[in-house]
Design a protein around this motif. Structure first.
Motif, mmCIF file in Angstrom:
data_model
loop_
_atom_site.group_PDB
_atom_site.id
_atom_site.type_symbol
_atom_site.label_atom_id
_atom_site.label_comp_id
_atom_site.label_asym_id
_atom_site.label_seq_id
_atom_site.Cartn_x
_atom_site.Cartn_y
_atom_site.Cartn_z
ATOM 1 N N ASN A 1 56.137 -23.667 42.793
ATOM 2 C CA ASN A 1 55.869 -25.048 43.354
ATOM 3 C C ASN A 1 54.276 -25.608 43.080
ATOM 4 O OD1 ASN A 1 55.253 -27.227 45.072
ATOM 5 N ND2 ASN A 1 56.502 -26.656 46.375
ATOM 6 N N TYR B 1 46.643 -34.026 52.281
ATOM 7 C CA TYR B 1 47.944 -34.638 52.412
ATOM 8 C C TYR B 1 47.981 -36.095 51.431
ATOM 9 C CZ TYR B 1 52.271 -36.635 54.360
ATOM 10 O OH TYR B 1 53.819 -36.882 54.428
ATOM 11 N N GLN C 1 53.442 -28.528 43.283
ATOM 12 C CA GLN C 1 53.045 -30.048 43.934
ATOM 13 C C GLN C 1 52.665 -29.836 45.656
ATOM 14 O OE1 GLN C 1 54.027 -32.787 42.233
ATOM 15 N NE2 GLN C 1 54.344 -31.341 40.783
ATOM 16 N N ILE C 2 52.862 -28.695 46.094
ATOM 17 C CA ILE C 2 52.588 -28.465 47.518
ATOM 18 C C ILE C 2 50.876 -28.378 47.635
ATOM 19 C CG2 ILE C 2 52.540 -25.862 47.719
ATOM 20 C CD1 ILE C 2 54.076 -26.469 50.218
ATOM 21 N N LYS D 1 55.614 -36.032 58.485
ATOM 22 C CA LYS D 1 54.650 -35.157 57.488
ATOM 23 C C LYS D 1 54.488 -33.782 58.008
ATOM 24 C CE LYS D 1 50.998 -38.080 58.727
ATOM 25 N NZ LYS D 1 49.483 -38.621 58.665
ATOM 26 N N THR E 1 48.505 -35.330 48.096
ATOM 27 C CA THR E 1 50.128 -34.302 47.520
ATOM 28 C C THR E 1 51.074 -35.547 47.838
ATOM 29 O OG1 THR E 1 49.743 -33.140 49.417
ATOM 30 C CG2 THR E 1 49.057 -31.904 47.526
ATOM 31 N N GLY E 2 51.033 -36.162 49.065
ATOM 32 C CA GLY E 2 51.840 -36.982 49.560
ATOM 33 C C GLY E 2 52.122 -38.353 48.985
ATOM 34 N N GLY E 3 53.474 -38.720 48.834
ATOM 35 C CA GLY E 3 54.005 -39.627 48.157
ATOM 36 C C GLY E 3 52.676 -41.011 47.613
ATOM 37 N N TYR F 1 51.491 -34.839 62.628
ATOM 38 C CA TYR F 1 52.106 -33.725 61.679
ATOM 39 C C TYR F 1 53.336 -33.100 62.390
ATOM 40 C CZ TYR F 1 48.471 -34.678 58.459
ATOM 41 O OH TYR F 1 47.556 -35.241 57.496
ATOM 42 N N LYS G 1 54.622 -30.428 52.584
ATOM 43 C CA LYS G 1 53.965 -31.166 51.485
ATOM 44 C C LYS G 1 52.411 -30.558 51.567
ATOM 45 C CE LYS G 1 55.353 -35.262 50.191
ATOM 46 N NZ LYS G 1 56.598 -35.507 50.799
ATOM 47 N N GLN H 1 47.967 -30.283 42.172
ATOM 48 C CA GLN H 1 47.719 -31.833 42.240
ATOM 49 C C GLN H 1 46.180 -32.374 42.185
ATOM 50 O OE1 GLN H 1 49.929 -34.561 42.813
ATOM 51 N NE2 GLN H 1 51.416 -32.940 42.273
ATOM 52 N N ASP I 1 60.559 -30.188 51.938
ATOM 53 C CA ASP I 1 59.740 -31.491 52.093
ATOM 54 C C ASP I 1 58.383 -31.094 52.769
ATOM 55 O OD1 ASP I 1 61.166 -30.724 54.269
ATOM 56 O OD2 ASP I 1 61.273 -32.733 55.171
#
Ligand code: CA
Length: 229
Positions: free
Chosen positions: A73, A119, A75-76, A2, A122-124, A26, A48, A158, A46
């Motif tokens: 960006n 996190y 997404q971050i 992460k 935003t993360g997967g 992290y 995040k 997000q 990558d």
């Protein structure tokens, strides 16, 4: 792993943040000024979540770094670290595209709680089964986490996406600020309710025909907001 960017010019604070984030599992990428932070973001797609200090050496402050990251960006996740407690600073930070802010001095527990929450958002997140929610002129794609209005992509962070999803899942229902905060930021969120209003103000600018006279996200006075369908 992460991965998190920590932009902070003061070595003491930066190592304090880094130690605590590492302890929480992290991997940290460090930067001491704006240009270095932007370079690291480019080198590490990558990442995040980014923690951005506001007062920095050189021409570029944390707000400008935030604007530049957001320009390419959405997404971050971005958390601003602010030493100044004035409300305007916080609001300005959020209006430039940050998702959250933490006021110095902060405790390790507070910082990690905020980072964990962002996190997770935003993360997967696993893709949902039903891919689209259509409420013309809006089309929400839950697989790509994107929004279109009249066939045109609306760029959302997000957090903004999560708010839109909540609204579109609950058409015509008045949602209290608490409900929105719990659903989008999580039950363990330790920040202020005001963050809901700030994000909605920004969302209105993006999706309403006229943000001054909103017709899609309407205010329910003294309570919260309603998706007007
Ligand atoms: Ca600083």
């Amino acid at each position: 792993m992460k991965k998190i960017l920590v932009l902070e010019d003061e070595a003491n604070i930066r190592s304090f943040v880094v130690i605590n984030l590492k302890r929480a599992g992290y991997e940290t990428i460090e930067a001491g000024d704006g240009p270095e932070a932007l370079e690291q973001i480019q080198k590490n797609p990558d990442i995040k979540v980014a923690l951005l200090d506001i007062m920095l050496p050189g021409d570029m402050d944390g707000f400008e770094v935030c604007r530049r990251i957001r320009a390419t960006n959405s997404q971050i996740g971005i958390i601003m670290l602010t030493a100044r407690t004035q409300e305007m600073d916080k609001v300005t930070g959020l209006m430039t595209g940050a998702d959250d802010y933490v006021t110095k001095p902060f405790s390790p527990a507070e910082l990690t709680a905020r980072v964990d929450a962002l996190y997770r958002r935003t993360g997967g997140e696993p893709a949902a089964d039903s891919a689209e929610i259509s409420q013309p002129p809006f089309l929400l794609n839950t697989r790509n986490r994107t929004l279109e209005k009249n066939g045109q992509r609306v760029k959302l962070t997000q957090v903004e996406y999560s708010i839109m999803k909540l609204f579109m899942d609950n058409p015509g229902k008045a949602l209290s600020r608490d409900e929105i905060l719990n659903a989008v930021w999580g039950k363990n969120y330790v920040g202020e309710l005001k963050i809901v209003d700030v994000n909605i103000r920004r969302l209105r600018i993006k999706i309403e025909d006229n943000a001054q006279a909103p017709t899609y996200i309407t205010t329910v006075w003294g309570y919260g907001y309603k998706w007007g369908f």
